[in-house]
Design an enzyme around this catalytic site. Structure first.
Site, short mmCIF file in Angstrom:
data_model
loop_
_atom_site.label_atom_id
_atom_site.label_comp_id
_atom_site.label_asym_id
_atom_site.label_seq_id
_atom_site.Cartn_x
_atom_site.Cartn_y
_atom_site.Cartn_z
CB THR A 113 96.49 -60.88 -10.51
OG1 THR A 113 96.59 -61.37 -11.86
CG2 THR A 113 96.92 -59.43 -10.46
CB SER A 115 93.65 -63.43 -13.86
OG SER A 115 94.18 -62.12 -13.75
CB CYS A 116 98.26 -62.35 -15.06
SG CYS A 116 99.77 -62.06 -16.01
N GLY A 117 100.21 -64.97 -13.90
CA GLY A 117 101.42 -65.24 -13.14
C GLY A 117 102.65 -64.58 -13.71
CB CYS A 119 100.97 -59.55 -14.08
SG CYS A 119 99.57 -60.24 -14.95
#
Length: 283
Positions: A113, A115-117, A119
Site C-alpha cells: 500500500t 502507507s506501508c512498503g 506489508c
C-alpha cells in the site's frame, strides 16, 4: 500520458455558513506492478511519475542491486486498457548480465500500500535486509543551522503538494554545502524515498556518503533501512521517528533527527554528526 493530479467536484462545508460546491485537485494514486526479468516482484500504490527511479530505488532497498550498472534497462509493458491505451502501470526491469535475479522469497504475496512498503513481506525475517554499504564510519558532520534549513527547502520543492496537500516528499542534500541534489513526491513516503535513491542509482552515486535524507513524514524503520541500504548516514524528518527506527539507527551507526521545526530539532541517534552550537533546547 501519465497524470499526477486529478480534478474532482467537492462540497466544502463550514458550520454556520452555506455549503459551497467547487472543483478540487487530488493527488493521483495508481498501482504499479514491478517485474524483474519478466517475473512479477511487487505491486505498489504510487503517484505516477519517475517510475524508473522508483523501481531502481526499490531494488536497492531490497538488496537486489547496488550500482547503476546493475540496472540494465526498464520499459513499460502490458497494462493496456480494452481500447489499447497503455496505463503505464506495469514496469519490467532487466538486470545486467551476471546480476542475480531476486530470490523468490522476496516476491510480495499481496499489494504494497501507499502507507506501508513492508506489508507484503513474506516473513518477519525478511524485513531486515543486509546492505552492501556501511554508514557507521561516514565522517560527515552537519552544521545544525544548515540542517535546520532543509525542511523549508524541501517544502519549496513540493510542487504537487502545493496543489493537493496530499503527498509525501523526500529530498537528498549534500551534508556539507546544503545543496539539494534531488527531490521527489509520492502518496507513499517509502515510494518518495525509493524515487530519490533510484535517481542516485541511475546517476551512479551509490553509496551516498556525506548526504542527508530529508523526509516530510515521520521516520519509520522502513525509511531508516532504505537510507542505510543506499549508504546515507543521516536521516532527518519533520515528524517523529518510531522506536524501532531509533534502535535501528543506533545499531547501524546512522544519525536520526526528528521533529525538525524552525530552529529546533531532536536527536535520537548518532548525535556525533551534528554540530550543535546552533541548536535550541527542546522540552
Amino acid at each position: 500520458m501519465t497524470r499526477i493530479t486529478a480534478r474532482r467536484k467537492i462540497i466544502r462545508v463550514k458550520l454556520g455558513e452555506s455549503s459551497v460546491m467547487r472543483d478540487d485537485v487530488l493527488a493521483v494514486e495508481e498501482p504499479l506492478e514491478m517485474r524483474v526479468n519478466g517475473r512479477s516482484l511487487a505491486v505498489t500504490m504510487r503517484t505516477p511519475g519517475h517510475d524508473f527511479d522508483l523501481a531502481a530505488g526499490f531494488l536497492v532497498s531490497e538488496g537486489i542491486i547496488t550500482t547503476g550498472e546493475h540496472f540494465f534497462t526498464a520499459r513499460y509493458c502490458a497494462g493496456a486498457t480494452a481500447e489499447g491505451v497503455n496505463t503505464y502501470n506495469v514496469l519490467d526491469v532487466t538486470l545486467a548480465p551476471g546480476v542475480a535475479a531476486p530470490d523468490p522469497s522476496l516476491e510480495r504475496s499481496f499489494l504494497t500500500t501507499s502507507s506501508c512498503g513492508l506489508c507484503g513481506k513474506a516473513s518477519i525475517d525478511a524485513v531486515r535486509t543486509k546492505s552492501a554499504f556501511s554508514v557507521d564510519e561516514d565522517p560527515l558532520v552537519v552544521d545544525a543551522g544548515l540542517l535546520s534549513t532543509f525542511p523549508d527547502k524541501l517544502r519549496e520543492a513540493q510542487a504537487v503538494f502545493e496543489k493537493t496537500g496530499g503527498l509525501h516528499a523526500a529530498a537528498l542534500f549534500d551534508g556539507t554545502t546544503g545543496e539539494m541534489l534531488v527531490a521527489r513526491e509520492d502518496v507513499g513516503r517509502h515510494n518518495a524515498v525509493d524515487k530519490v535513491i533510484g535517481w542516485a542509482v541511475k546517476e551512479n552515486l551509490l553509496p551516498l556518503t556525506g548526504t542527508v535524507l530529508m523526509v516530510s513524514s515521520r521516520a519509520s524503520f522502513e525509511l531508516a533501512q532504505k537510507a542505510m541500504m543506499a549508504g546515507i548516514p543521516v536521516l532527518a524528518a519533520v515528524s517523529a521517528p518510531s522506536s524501532l527506527a531509533a534502535e535501528f539507527a543506533t545499531e547501524v551507526g546512522m544519525t536520526l533527527v526528528g521533529f525538525m521545526r524552525g530552529s529546533s530539532m531532536v536527536l535520537y541517534a548518532g548525535d556525533k554528526r551534528i554540530a550543535q552550537d546552533a541548536l535550541q533546547p527542546v522540552d
